[in-house]
Write a protein that holds these residues in place. Structure first.
Motif, PDB file in Angstrom:
ATOM      1  N   ALA A  28      -4.476  -8.944   5.255  1.00 56.88           N
ATOM      2  CA  ALA A  28      -3.451  -7.925   5.057  1.00 56.88           C
ATOM      3  C   ALA A  28      -4.121  -6.571   4.831  1.00 56.88           C
ATOM      4  O   ALA A  28      -5.056  -6.452   4.040  1.00 56.88           O
ATOM      5  N   THR A  41       2.417  -2.581   5.383  1.00 65.16           N
ATOM      6  CA  THR A  41       1.369  -3.604   5.463  1.00 65.16           C
ATOM      7  C   THR A  41       1.303  -4.161   6.878  1.00 65.16           C
ATOM      8  O   THR A  41       2.325  -4.398   7.521  1.00 65.16           O
ATOM      9  N   TRP A  60       0.841  -1.195   0.000  1.00 62.41           N
ATOM     10  CA  TRP A  60       0.000   0.000   0.000  1.00 62.41           C
ATOM     11  C   TRP A  60       0.880   1.251   0.000  1.00 62.41           C
ATOM     12  O   TRP A  60       1.775   1.385   0.850  1.00 62.41           O
ATOM     13  N   GLY A  87      -3.365  -2.064   4.786  1.00 64.97           N
ATOM     14  CA  GLY A  87      -2.416  -0.961   4.761  1.00 64.97           C
ATOM     15  C   GLY A  87      -2.580  -0.099   6.003  1.00 64.97           C
ATOM     16  O   GLY A  87      -3.689   0.323   6.327  1.00 64.97           O
TER      17      GLY A  87
END
Length: 299
Positions: free
Chosen positions: A184, A34, A29, A186
């Protein structure tokens, strides 16, 4: 009484990470590093503290879960008015393993059969007088860490790391403990349902699909037919013996007229999790009934 202390009032439209084939990198990101979280195998829920410290616990569909998880309600009362938490209700069984199927017993009236539960919290959507959803995930997590009551408590922060190597190790090592994969995110991203771009990586790629018909005895169906995202209907493999009574209870009172092949139409929203084969002759494997997506009544 409605006040400015509660800027976000459940039900809340939650972020739903999309399936991905691979674990993204640590700088996937552009807005920040992350964060890798374990994907606990439980029921998604939103807990909140309203005015006068009234607490609520809702499923992602807005169903009231409070009567069946009183210990979570008690723990939420230690949080400030205006708190809104996003997390996963998980049953903890022998050896500390999380068991999705064990949560179904919370539908029953006999509390002696209820397994211990924890509310694994992974986001703070609001606090007193502040809607935190537009803020970066990193900020929300810092405020969450300061807000959660100290142990022992059934409100537990999700296990997480910013190391991809560590996350991959968890992905393999924690599977026997009821961890079904990773999520996952950002750390610079806001909380925007459908737009955050968060992803989930699971050991088994499955989809949720409505059950449209059953075959076999009504109380113990042997097969189910589901409708897939492309609109096609397909029959799953034979259900395991232990799966049949739960499906029978879920469709009770909702069976329509007989269909060709000895099947019966299901006239209710009952969701199954199925694994879709990738061979030329597409196969479907019934994984489990999505008990968390059923209306919450005693079974």
């Amino acid at each position: 009484m409605v006040s400015d202390e509660v800027p976000v009032r459940p039900p809340v439209d939650v972020v739903r990470p999309v399936a991905a084939p691979d674990v993204p990198g640590e700088h996937h990101w552009p807005s920040g590093p992350t964060r890798y979280e374990i994907k606990a195998d439980g029921w998604r829920a939103v807990g909140a503290v309203l005015e006068e410290h009234r607490t609520v616990l809702l499923s992602r569909q807005g169903t009231n879960l409070a009567p069946h998880f009183p210990e979570i309600l008690d723990a939420l009362r230690h949080c400030p008015v205006g708190t809104v938490l996003d997390g996963e209700l998980c049953a903890v069984v022998e050896g500390g393993r999380m068991d999705f199927d064990a949560l179904a017993s919370r539908r029953g009236r006999d509390r002696r059969s209820w397994p211990p539960v924890v509310f694994v919290v992974f986001d703070l959507l609001a606090t007193t007088g502040q809607d935190l959803r537009p803020r970066p995930l990193q900020e929300r997590l810092e405020r969450l860490g300061a807000l959660l009551p100290p142990p022992p408590t059934p409100l537990q922060p999700v296990l997480a790391t910013t190391s991809r190597a560590e996350a991959l190790a968890w992905y393999e090592a924690l599977r026997p403990n009821g961890v079904e994969g990773l999520v996952a995110k950002g750390l610079g991203t806001p909380y925007i349902p459908g737009r955050a771009g968060w992803v989930k990586i699971r050991h088994t790629l499955t989809v949720d699909a409505p059950i449209v018909a059953i075959a076999g005895p009504a109380a113990r169906p042997t097969h189910v037919t589901v409708r897939l995202a492309d609109g096609t209907e397909a029959e799953t493999n034979q259900l395991a013996t232990a799966q049949r009574p739960a499906v029978g209870r879920a469709v009770a009172g909702a069976l329509g007229t007989p269909l060709p092949g000895g099947r019966r139409r299901v006239n209710a929203e009952v969701i199954a999790e199925v694994a879709v084969g990738t061979t030329r002759h597409r196969t479907l494997r019934f994984v489990r009934l999505r008990e968390d997506l059923l209306p919450f009544y005693d079974r």
